[in-house]
Design a protein around this motif. Structure first.
Motif, PDB file in Angstrom:
ATOM      1  N   ASN A  41       0.813  -1.222   0.000  1.00  0.00           N
ATOM      2  CA  ASN A  41       0.000   0.000   0.000  1.00  0.00           C
ATOM      3  C   ASN A  41       0.840   1.264   0.000  1.00  0.00           C
ATOM      4  OD1 ASN A  41       0.879  -0.579   2.626  1.00  0.00           O
ATOM      5  ND2 ASN A  41      -0.812   0.571   3.549  1.00  0.00           N
ATOM      6  N   THR A  42       2.178   1.135   0.083  1.00  0.00           N
ATOM      7  CA  THR A  42       3.055   2.312   0.056  1.00  0.00           C
ATOM      8  C   THR A  42       3.720   2.496  -1.307  1.00  0.00           C
ATOM      9  OG1 THR A  42       5.042   1.121   0.790  1.00  0.00           O
ATOM     10  CG2 THR A  42       3.539   1.941   2.506  1.00  0.00           C
ATOM     11  N   LEU A  43       3.419   1.607  -2.264  1.00  0.00           N
ATOM     12  CA  LEU A  43       4.040   1.674  -3.590  1.00  0.00           C
ATOM     13  C   LEU A  43       3.044   2.299  -4.567  1.00  0.00           C
ATOM     14  CD1 LEU A  43       5.606  -1.910  -3.662  1.00  0.00           C
ATOM     15  CD2 LEU A  43       6.792   0.245  -3.164  1.00  0.00           C
ATOM     16  N   PRO A  44       3.243   3.525  -4.988  1.00  0.00           N
ATOM     17  CA  PRO A  44       2.276   4.213  -5.861  1.00  0.00           C
ATOM     18  C   PRO A  44       2.028   3.439  -7.158  1.00  0.00           C
ATOM     19  CG  PRO A  44       3.894   5.755  -4.998  1.00  0.00           C
ATOM     20  CD  PRO A  44       4.385   4.392  -4.634  1.00  0.00           C
ATOM     21  N   GLY A  45       0.749   3.174  -7.462  1.00  0.00           N
ATOM     22  CA  GLY A  45       0.358   2.527  -8.712  1.00  0.00           C
ATOM     23  C   GLY A  45       0.602   1.032  -8.764  1.00  0.00           C
ATOM     24  N   PHE A  46       1.214   0.482  -7.719  1.00  0.00           N
ATOM     25  CA  PHE A  46       1.551  -0.945  -7.759  1.00  0.00           C
ATOM     26  C   PHE A  46       0.305  -1.814  -7.848  1.00  0.00           C
ATOM     27  CE2 PHE A  46       2.094  -4.899  -5.274  1.00  0.00           C
ATOM     28  CZ  PHE A  46       3.004  -5.542  -6.096  1.00  0.00           C
ATOM     29  N   TYR A  47      -0.699  -1.538  -7.046  1.00  0.00           N
ATOM     30  CA  TYR A  47      -1.922  -2.352  -7.034  1.00  0.00           C
ATOM     31  C   TYR A  47      -2.538  -2.392  -8.426  1.00  0.00           C
ATOM     32  CZ  TYR A  47      -6.711  -3.778  -5.936  1.00  0.00           C
ATOM     33  OH  TYR A  47      -7.927  -4.417  -5.904  1.00  0.00           O
ATOM     34  N   GLU A  48      -2.646  -1.221  -9.051  1.00  0.00           N
ATOM     35  CA  GLU A  48      -3.281  -1.151 -10.367  1.00  0.00           C
ATOM     36  C   GLU A  48      -2.464  -1.909 -11.420  1.00  0.00           C
ATOM     37  OE1 GLU A  48      -4.799   1.835  -7.722  1.00  0.00           O
ATOM     38  OE2 GLU A  48      -2.728   1.417  -8.355  1.00  0.00           O
ATOM     39  N   ARG A  49      -1.140  -1.761 -11.367  1.00  0.00           N
ATOM     40  CA  ARG A  49      -0.305  -2.451 -12.366  1.00  0.00           C
ATOM     41  C   ARG A  49      -0.367  -3.959 -12.190  1.00  0.00           C
ATOM     42  NH1 ARG A  49       3.008   2.060 -11.074  1.00  0.00           N
ATOM     43  NH2 ARG A  49       4.245   0.859  -9.564  1.00  0.00           N
ATOM     44  N   LEU A  50      -0.289  -4.437 -10.953  1.00  0.00           N
ATOM     45  CA  LEU A  50      -0.276  -5.873 -10.728  1.00  0.00           C
ATOM     46  C   LEU A  50      -1.605  -6.514 -11.111  1.00  0.00           C
ATOM     47  CD1 LEU A  50       1.316  -8.299  -9.649  1.00  0.00           C
ATOM     48  CD2 LEU A  50       0.327  -7.851  -7.396  1.00  0.00           C
ATOM     49  N   THR A  51      -2.706  -5.908 -10.717  1.00  0.00           N
ATOM     50  CA  THR A  51      -4.021  -6.490 -11.024  1.00  0.00           C
ATOM     51  C   THR A  51      -4.344  -6.396 -12.512  1.00  0.00           C
ATOM     52  OG1 THR A  51      -5.058  -4.389 -10.378  1.00  0.00           O
ATOM     53  CG2 THR A  51      -4.949  -6.125  -8.712  1.00  0.00           C
ATOM     54  N   ALA A  52      -3.769  -5.403 -13.207  1.00  0.00           N
ATOM     55  CA  ALA A  52      -3.955  -5.345 -14.656  1.00  0.00           C
ATOM     56  C   ALA A  52      -3.186  -6.468 -15.337  1.00  0.00           C
ATOM     57  CB  ALA A  52      -3.497  -3.987 -15.183  1.00  0.00           C
ATOM     58  N   MET A  53      -2.005  -6.769 -14.825  1.00  0.00           N
ATOM     59  CA  MET A  53      -1.216  -7.872 -15.386  1.00  0.00           C
ATOM     60  C   MET A  53      -1.856  -9.223 -15.102  1.00  0.00           C
ATOM     61  SD  MET A  53       2.696  -6.852 -14.377  1.00  0.00           S
ATOM     62  CE  MET A  53       3.618  -5.563 -15.193  1.00  0.00           C
ATOM     63  N   LEU A  54      -2.371  -9.390 -13.880  1.00  0.00           N
ATOM     64  CA  LEU A  54      -2.912 -10.678 -13.446  1.00  0.00           C
ATOM     65  C   LEU A  54      -4.326 -10.485 -12.886  1.00  0.00           C
ATOM     66  CD1 LEU A  54       0.210 -12.162 -11.591  1.00  0.00           C
ATOM     67  CD2 LEU A  54      -0.534 -12.629 -13.937  1.00  0.00           C
ATOM     68  N   PRO A  55      -5.315 -10.289 -13.752  1.00  0.00           N
ATOM     69  CA  PRO A  55      -6.681 -10.098 -13.251  1.00  0.00           C
ATOM     70  C   PRO A  55      -7.215 -11.290 -12.478  1.00  0.00           C
ATOM     71  CG  PRO A  55      -6.643 -10.363 -15.653  1.00  0.00           C
ATOM     72  CD  PRO A  55      -5.239 -10.172 -15.211  1.00  0.00           C
ATOM     73  N   GLY A  56      -6.638 -12.476 -12.711  1.00  0.00           N
ATOM     74  CA  GLY A  56      -7.086 -13.670 -11.995  1.00  0.00           C
ATOM     75  C   GLY A  56      -6.814 -13.623 -10.506  1.00  0.00           C
ATOM     76  N   LEU A  57      -5.959 -12.689 -10.058  1.00  0.00           N
ATOM     77  CA  LEU A  57      -5.714 -12.553  -8.617  1.00  0.00           C
ATOM     78  C   LEU A  57      -6.982 -12.188  -7.866  1.00  0.00           C
ATOM     79  CD1 LEU A  57      -2.314 -10.601  -8.638  1.00  0.00           C
ATOM     80  CD2 LEU A  57      -2.666 -13.016  -8.081  1.00  0.00           C
ATOM     81  N   ALA A  58      -7.995 -11.707  -8.580  1.00  0.00           N
ATOM     82  CA  ALA A  58      -9.236 -11.284  -7.928  1.00  0.00           C
ATOM     83  C   ALA A  58      -9.954 -12.426  -7.226  1.00  0.00           C
ATOM     84  CB  ALA A  58     -10.172 -10.645  -8.959  1.00  0.00           C
TER      85      ALA A  58
END
Length: 724
Positions: A41-58
């Motif tokens: 939660n301290t890495l700017p944009g990390f959540y969005e980039r990772l979930t875009a790469m791997l939507p199956g993480l949902a």
């Protein structure tokens, strides 16, 4: 903000039950460096980039226990090791190797974590770890990563190294039955069960599949001859070597005919409903190209192609083929029509995941010939409304199991029995599979050894069939898991001596015993290998030995940490002591609780009908009793040990020394009293070995008199003998 990359300190494949889980895992030691100060939660944009790469993480549940749990943890803040665990699991799933288990734990060294994840195949798991690490770095540093390419690379490894889908399905069915398996080669040869009770499969062949039957099935002319003699309807046919002979045979048999390769399979090179010399010449050339010198010309029987799968004496699945057509639109050539009207079906594809094959009219020799018979090529543009036949045979993927008439099933089972196959794919041409055989023109056209199962596991329509369960029911009697008695011994003091004593006691009971311990590898009383054989590989060798009825294993904590146990479950698990964790500091085992987690592995794998043999004098060992799914026998030098006394009061089994005797007791009832003065002189510090051996063999059902005989006749190794 400059962040260092994650460093892999160690990667190991734990091939058996281990401190993490009952199944094989990849264990990676990670140094996350500066990322220890930067949760997600301290890495700017990390959540969005990772979930875009791997939507199956949902859909990953994580510790929250519901889909979306992992994303919740990402938003709240979690560390890089935990994130990598989920990334690697998702990459394996995307590659077609379903996995779900993972754990990450911090060590006592800041920034260093142990991470474990389930993998079904070591090479794939290791590759997924490297791909996952690169992906995670890209998401952290906002650099490029081609997820599609990584998925393709992993998928290629899955196809290369993993069990084929048919074999994997059979193995899953074995697992449902509690039958252990060992993969014997890089291919699909698999052992089911252990020792003398094992069986073997090779895709859809078993160790009872006759080599003679396979040879007969491979000889199509001989197969038809035998079937005809047994009253099974087969088409009349001849084997020919030239086009002229093919035409002569066709005239003798009567037009129309079928021409096919003698050594063909999967419908390759087969041409149907041939009625002219030109068509037969062309079909002969195709069949010869696909199957060698010999070609079969046989009577054409109208109807649909069917594949009936026979297991034992029963038809357990049936699939029907379908004819493929296209309809012209006046402006599209046949290639385009096939793509839009046939290949657009989502059930078609080029991999084994697809129940129907994608068709290529410009490349498929059988289709090219079929088009030529209609005066067409793949590049012809048919008139609007014109129907064009693309493929007469093949597409056998439409489940009709529930429609098969009993007389049709009986004929297929008879055909398999005549050939001698215990598992067979019987190809039949039928007008209607639901009608009796005597009311239609039907025939058996081929009997196949090692039949493919995918048409029944992933049909284009209808229900998937539990083929694996049927094969397990054929190979194993109800309740039979193919297991022999396994004894696992874990601790840090005198475990090799205990293993040798237990093995000796079992030998004098006339059981065929194998032993793998630090003192060597034994078959019966004979030492085959004098090296340290307490590791995983030696243990597997015991399990694969077809003569053994019982096997004894010594496990060191180092062995458990390096490889895991050699088996999935055992009959008796013995824990003698926890010992000291100092020798395990290289594994970050630096606290008694961590050592406890290692040693409890032995108790975790005991079968529900099995027994844990535990040293009541070691408090941490005694604490393992509730972990056992089966019974517990406590042993101690004194009956006054609190844990042992309480267990005895509750009616449990105990072994202890009293008044110069070794006692076996069930509750307050004494089962046996063995005088110590009748035994060889043992050093006082080795007496617990006697107790543990007596308890172990008692757990295996050995009568007290044989327990006494075994203890009396064992030759104490020289280094352990009393020196006067």
């Amino acid at each position: 903000m400059t962040i260092k990359t994650i460093e892999l300190l160690r990667v190991a494949h734990l091939r058996g039950p281990n401190i993490w889980t009952y199944r094989p895992v990849i264990e990676a030691w990670l140094d996350i460096g500066d990322l220890e100060d930067y949760p997600s939660n301290t890495l700017p944009g990390f959540y969005e980039r990772l979930t875009a790469m791997l939507p199956g993480l949902a859909v990953h549940r994580c510790g929250v226990g519901m889909p979306g749990g992992f994303l919740e943890r990402l938003r709240e803040g979690t560390w890089a090791g935990h994130i990598l665990e989920h990334v690697v699991l998702e990459l394996q799933n995307m590659a077609g190797m379903r996995t779900g288990f993972g754990k990450t734990r911090q060590t006592s060294v800041r920034g260093v974590y142990k991470m474990a994840f389930r993998t079904r195949q070591e090479e794939v798991g290791r590759a997924a770890l490297i791909e996952g690490l690169d992906l995670l770095h890209a998401a952290i540093h906002d650099t490029g990563f081609d997820v599609t390419a990584a998925q393709a690379r992993l998928r290629e490894l899955v196809d290369r190294y993993c069990l084929g889908p048919s074999t994997a399905h059979i193995v899953e069915a074995a697992t449902e039955r509690g039958i252990a398996h060992i993969r014997l080669t890089d291919g699909n040869l698999v052992q089911l069960g252990h020792g003398a009770r094992q069986r073997r499969i090779w895709t859809a062949e078993t160790d009872h599949t006759s080599a003679i039957a396979e040879e007969i099935a491979g000889d199509k002319d001989l197969t038809k001859s035998l079937l005809r003699c047994a009253g099974v309807p087969v088409p009349e046919g001849q084997v020919v070597q030239t086009a002229d002979q093919a035409w002569e045979a066709a005239q003798e048999i009567g037009l129309p005919v079928v021409v096919k390769p003698y050594n063909g399979n999967h419908g390759r090179g087969v041409s149907l409903d041939l009625g002219t010399r030109k068509d037969i010449d062309a079909a002969f050339a195709l069949a010869k190209r696909k199957g060698g010198d010999d070609v079969i010309v046989e009577q054409y029987i109208p109807g649909n192609e069917h594949r009936l799968l026979v297991v034992g004496t029963q038809v357990v699945a049936a699939a029907r083929g379908d004819i493929a057509w296209v309809t012209g639109d006046g402006h599209s050539d046949i290639i385009a029509l096939v793509d839009s009207q046939i290949n657009a079906d989502p059930r078609r594809g080029v991999t084994e995941d697809a129940p129907l094959n994608a068709l290529s009219p410009q490349e498929g020799a059988e289709i090219i010939l079929e088009l030529e018979r209609q005066g067409l090529t793949a590049y012809t543009v048919p008139a609007a409304g014109r129907t064009v036949l693309i493929q007469r045979n093949g597409n056998v993927a439409f489940d009709v199991t529930d429609q098969i008439h009993p007389s049709v099933a009986a004929m297929a089972a008879l055909a398999a029995r005549v050939v001698g196959l215990d598992i067979a794919g019987v190809d039949m041409v039928l007008e209607d599979a639901a009608r009796p055989m005597d009311q239609q023109r039907g025939a058996v056209v081929e009997v196949n050894a090692s039949p493919g199962l995918l048409a029944h596991l992933k049909p284009a329509s209808g229900s998937a069939r539990p083929i694996g369960r049927a094969i397990m029911a054929h190979m194993f009697e109800p309740g039979d898991t193919g297991r022999i008695k396994l004894v696992g011994i874990t601790g840090q003091k005198d475990t090799a001596l205990l293993a040798r004593l237990v093995s000796w006691m079992l030998c004098i009971q006339s059981q065929k015993v194998g032993l793998a311990c630090r003192d060597g590898f034994y078959l019966g009383a004979r030492r085959v290998n004098a090296q340290d054989c307490s590791g995983w590989d030696a243990g597997q060798n015991l399990l694969m030995n077809r003569s053994l009825e019982v096997a004894v294993f010594e496990h060191t904590p180092q062995g458990i940490l390096n490889d895991g146990l050699a088996y999935d479950k055992c009959t008796v698990g013995v824990v003698t002591d926890l010992g000291d964790y100092d020798a395990l500091s290289d594994f970050y085992i630096d606290h008694p609780d961590k050592l406890y987690s290692v040693m409890r592995t032995q108790v975790d794998v005991i079968l529900p009908h099995g027994t844990a043999v535990l040293n009541a004098a070691d408090p941490q060992v005694a604490e393992m009793a509730p972990l056992c799914d089966g019974q517990v026998i406590f042993y101690a030098l004194s009956p006054d040990i609190e844990v042992l006394a309480a267990h005895q009061t509750a009616g449990g089994q105990v072994v202890f020394l009293q008044d110069g005797h070794l006692l076996l007791a069930q509750g307050q009832a004494t089962v046996a009293r063995l005088p110590l003065n009748s035994l060889p002189a043992w050093p006082d510090d080795k007496l617990q070995v006697l107790l543990a051996a007596a308890a172990t063999t008692w757990a295996l059902g050995m009568p007290p008199e044989l327990i006494g005989a075994g203890l009396c006749t064992f030759q104490i190794p020289l280094q352990n003998a009393v020196v006067s």
